[in-house]
Design a protein around this motif. Structure first.
Motif, PDB file in Angstrom:
ATOM      1  N   ARG A 129       0.850  -1.188   0.000  1.00 47.65           N
ATOM      2  CA  ARG A 129       0.000   0.000   0.000  1.00 47.65           C
ATOM      3  C   ARG A 129       0.887   1.239   0.000  1.00 47.65           C
ATOM      4  O   ARG A 129       1.875   1.301   0.729  1.00 47.65           O
ATOM      5  CB  ARG A 129      -0.860  -0.034   1.260  1.00 47.65           C
ATOM      6  CG  ARG A 129      -1.697   1.173   1.517  1.00 47.65           C
ATOM      7  CD  ARG A 129      -2.383   1.045   2.905  1.00 47.65           C
ATOM      8  NE  ARG A 129      -3.054   2.252   3.258  1.00 47.65           N
ATOM      9  CZ  ARG A 129      -4.316   2.548   2.924  1.00 47.65           C
ATOM     10  NH1 ARG A 129      -5.034   1.680   2.231  1.00 47.65           N
ATOM     11  NH2 ARG A 129      -4.865   3.679   3.286  1.00 47.65           N
ATOM     12  N   LEU A 130       0.508   2.204  -0.824  1.00 43.49           N
ATOM     13  CA  LEU A 130       1.146   3.513  -0.794  1.00 43.49           C
ATOM     14  C   LEU A 130       0.083   4.544  -0.469  1.00 43.49           C
ATOM     15  O   LEU A 130      -1.042   4.471  -0.982  1.00 43.49           O
ATOM     16  CB  LEU A 130       1.816   3.832  -2.125  1.00 43.49           C
ATOM     17  CG  LEU A 130       3.010   2.958  -2.482  1.00 43.49           C
ATOM     18  CD1 LEU A 130       3.586   3.352  -3.828  1.00 43.49           C
ATOM     19  CD2 LEU A 130       4.079   3.006  -1.404  1.00 43.49           C
ATOM     20  N   GLU A 131       0.445   5.465   0.382  1.00 36.10           N
ATOM     21  CA  GLU A 131      -0.469   6.514   0.815  1.00 36.10           C
ATOM     22  C   GLU A 131       0.116   7.879   0.499  1.00 36.10           C
ATOM     23  O   GLU A 131       1.325   8.032   0.352  1.00 36.10           O
ATOM     24  CB  GLU A 131      -0.685   6.450   2.334  1.00 36.10           C
ATOM     25  CG  GLU A 131      -1.271   5.175   2.818  1.00 36.10           C
ATOM     26  CD  GLU A 131      -1.353   5.107   4.334  1.00 36.10           C
ATOM     27  OE1 GLU A 131      -1.976   4.152   4.811  1.00 36.10           O
ATOM     28  OE2 GLU A 131      -0.806   5.994   5.038  1.00 36.10           O
ATOM     29  N   ALA A 132      -0.759   8.859   0.466  1.00 34.63           N
ATOM     30  CA  ALA A 132      -0.361  10.262   0.384  1.00 34.63           C
ATOM     31  C   ALA A 132      -1.365  11.066   1.196  1.00 34.63           C
ATOM     32  O   ALA A 132      -2.571  10.838   1.089  1.00 34.63           O
ATOM     33  CB  ALA A 132      -0.340  10.743  -1.062  1.00 34.63           C
ATOM     34  N   MET A 133      -0.859  11.954   2.006  1.00 37.12           N
ATOM     35  CA  MET A 133      -1.703  12.855   2.795  1.00 37.12           C
ATOM     36  C   MET A 133      -1.678  14.209   2.096  1.00 37.12           C
ATOM     37  O   MET A 133      -0.610  14.772   1.871  1.00 37.12           O
ATOM     38  CB  MET A 133      -1.160  12.990   4.213  1.00 37.12           C
ATOM     39  CG  MET A 133      -1.046  11.675   4.951  1.00 37.12           C
ATOM     40  SD  MET A 133      -2.617  10.904   5.259  1.00 37.12           S
ATOM     41  CE  MET A 133      -3.209  11.933   6.565  1.00 37.12           C
ATOM     42  N   VAL A 134      -2.854  14.717   1.760  1.00 35.66           N
ATOM     43  CA  VAL A 134      -2.955  15.974   1.024  1.00 35.66           C
ATOM     44  C   VAL A 134      -3.787  16.953   1.836  1.00 35.66           C
ATOM     45  O   VAL A 134      -4.883  16.607   2.286  1.00 35.66           O
ATOM     46  CB  VAL A 134      -3.596  15.752  -0.367  1.00 35.66           C
ATOM     47  CG1 VAL A 134      -3.691  17.067  -1.132  1.00 35.66           C
ATOM     48  CG2 VAL A 134      -2.818  14.717  -1.163  1.00 35.66           C
ATOM     49  N   THR A 135      -3.270  18.142   2.002  1.00 32.08           N
ATOM     50  CA  THR A 135      -4.027  19.173   2.704  1.00 32.08           C
ATOM     51  C   THR A 135      -5.217  19.577   1.850  1.00 32.08           C
ATOM     52  O   THR A 135      -5.078  19.818   0.645  1.00 32.08           O
ATOM     53  CB  THR A 135      -3.125  20.385   3.006  1.00 32.08           C
ATOM     54  OG1 THR A 135      -2.016  19.931   3.787  1.00 32.08           O
ATOM     55  CG2 THR A 135      -3.882  21.457   3.762  1.00 32.08           C
ATOM     56  N   ALA A 136      -6.395  19.626   2.488  1.00 32.06           N
ATOM     57  CA  ALA A 136      -7.616  20.024   1.776  1.00 32.06           C
ATOM     58  C   ALA A 136      -7.388  21.353   1.058  1.00 32.06           C
ATOM     59  O   ALA A 136      -6.785  22.268   1.608  1.00 32.06           O
ATOM     60  CB  ALA A 136      -8.776  20.132   2.753  1.00 32.06           C
ATOM     61  N   GLY A 137      -7.853  21.410  -0.176  1.00 31.48           N
ATOM     62  CA  GLY A 137      -7.687  22.595  -0.995  1.00 31.48           C
ATOM     63  C   GLY A 137      -6.582  22.474  -2.030  1.00 31.48           C
ATOM     64  O   GLY A 137      -6.526  23.243  -2.986  1.00 31.48           O
ATOM     65  N   ASN A 138      -5.706  21.490  -1.877  1.00 30.02           N
ATOM     66  CA  ASN A 138      -4.604  21.301  -2.813  1.00 30.02           C
ATOM     67  C   ASN A 138      -5.094  20.461  -3.996  1.00 30.02           C
ATOM     68  O   ASN A 138      -4.800  19.275  -4.118  1.00 30.02           O
ATOM     69  CB  ASN A 138      -3.417  20.646  -2.111  1.00 30.02           C
ATOM     70  CG  ASN A 138      -2.161  20.638  -2.950  1.00 30.02           C
ATOM     71  OD1 ASN A 138      -2.201  20.880  -4.152  1.00 30.02           O
ATOM     72  ND2 ASN A 138      -1.045  20.367  -2.308  1.00 30.02           N
ATOM     73  N   THR A 139      -5.856  21.106  -4.861  1.00 31.07           N
ATOM     74  CA  THR A 139      -6.506  20.408  -5.970  1.00 31.07           C
ATOM     75  C   THR A 139      -5.503  19.847  -6.981  1.00 31.07           C
ATOM     76  O   THR A 139      -5.749  18.798  -7.574  1.00 31.07           O
ATOM     77  CB  THR A 139      -7.506  21.328  -6.688  1.00 31.07           C
ATOM     78  OG1 THR A 139      -6.823  22.498  -7.134  1.00 31.07           O
ATOM     79  CG2 THR A 139      -8.643  21.718  -5.753  1.00 31.07           C
ATOM     80  N   ARG A 140      -4.374  20.517  -7.171  1.00 31.65           N
ATOM     81  CA  ARG A 140      -3.364  20.029  -8.121  1.00 31.65           C
ATOM     82  C   ARG A 140      -2.821  18.676  -7.671  1.00 31.65           C
ATOM     83  O   ARG A 140      -2.660  17.753  -8.468  1.00 31.65           O
ATOM     84  CB  ARG A 140      -2.239  21.043  -8.280  1.00 31.65           C
ATOM     85  CG  ARG A 140      -2.682  22.359  -8.893  1.00 31.65           C
ATOM     86  CD  ARG A 140      -1.515  23.339  -8.946  1.00 31.65           C
ATOM     87  NE  ARG A 140      -0.608  22.988 -10.023  1.00 31.65           N
ATOM     88  CZ  ARG A 140      -0.699  23.450 -11.261  1.00 31.65           C
ATOM     89  NH1 ARG A 140      -1.669  24.290 -11.576  1.00 31.65           N
ATOM     90  NH2 ARG A 140       0.152  23.081 -12.172  1.00 31.65           N
ATOM     91  N   SER A 141      -2.522  18.572  -6.378  1.00 33.87           N
ATOM     92  CA  SER A 141      -1.982  17.317  -5.859  1.00 33.87           C
ATOM     93  C   SER A 141      -3.026  16.211  -5.921  1.00 33.87           C
ATOM     94  O   SER A 141      -2.710  15.068  -6.277  1.00 33.87           O
ATOM     95  CB  SER A 141      -1.485  17.517  -4.429  1.00 33.87           C
ATOM     96  OG  SER A 141      -0.787  16.373  -3.988  1.00 33.87           O
TER      97      SER A 141
END
Length: 177
Positions: A129-141
């Motif tokens: 499993r690979l995960e990524a945590m993205v801050t809300a609002g970072n639509t590009r990511s």
């Protein structure tokens, strides 16, 4: 070895080292690059060295790695990419992370690099499993991760607190094929 970078056509990746401090300062002094990150824009090379020390400690412990990204033959650091966390003792997962200089946005840099990062995790290290945590609002990511086959699994409401406010974190994951 965990610090050995994957090969990516059109880019050079190598583990961050002290000589990268000026380039890291340039990268992370841009408020737009840091807008969704848990750090304030950097102001000194000492702050950049702290980040490099963190990355080197992660690699030394075998629990993470961060590579600097350059175009071949060019000295300028245009971003970083790697694993903020690698868990192989009680699980088989990793958390990927990346950042990129603003003048490189929309040029396909991370679309070219991330497949090699995913292969490193899934094939070389046999992570499940690979995960990524993205801050809300970072639509590009979010869009990039979806293009890479990640799915948003949920929202961790007010998981982060930096820059004087609480931030929701979006959890993205991709499972091994």
């Amino acid at each position: 070895m965990i610090t050995d970078p994957p090969q990516v056509h059109g880019f050079e990746l190598r583990a961050l080292e002290e000589s990268d401090a000026p380039g890291l300062l340039d990268l992370f002094s841009d408020p737009e690059v840091c807008a969704f990150m848990d750090i304030e824009p950097l102001q000194t090379e000492f702050e950049a060295l702290d980040i490099i020390d963190w990355a080197q400690a992660q690699a030394a412990q075998g629990v993470g790695v961060r590579w600097g990204v350059r175009r071949p033959g060019a000295p300028r650091l245009i971003g970083t990419v790697g694993f903020n966390r690698i868990e192989r003792s009680r699980g088989r997962w990793g958390e990927i992370a990346y950042d990129l200089a603003r003048d490189q946005w929309g040029r396909g840099v991370m679309s070219a690099i991330l497949p090699a990062i995913l292969a490193r995790g899934f094939k070389d290290w046999e992570l499940l499993r690979l995960e990524a945590m993205v801050t809300a609002g970072n639509t590009r990511s979010c869009a990039l991760l979806r293009r890479m086959g990640f799915r948003q699994e949920g929202v961790l409401a007010r998981r982060g607190f930096w820059k004087g406010q609480a931030w929701d974190q979006l959890v993205f994951a991709r499972l091994a094929d």
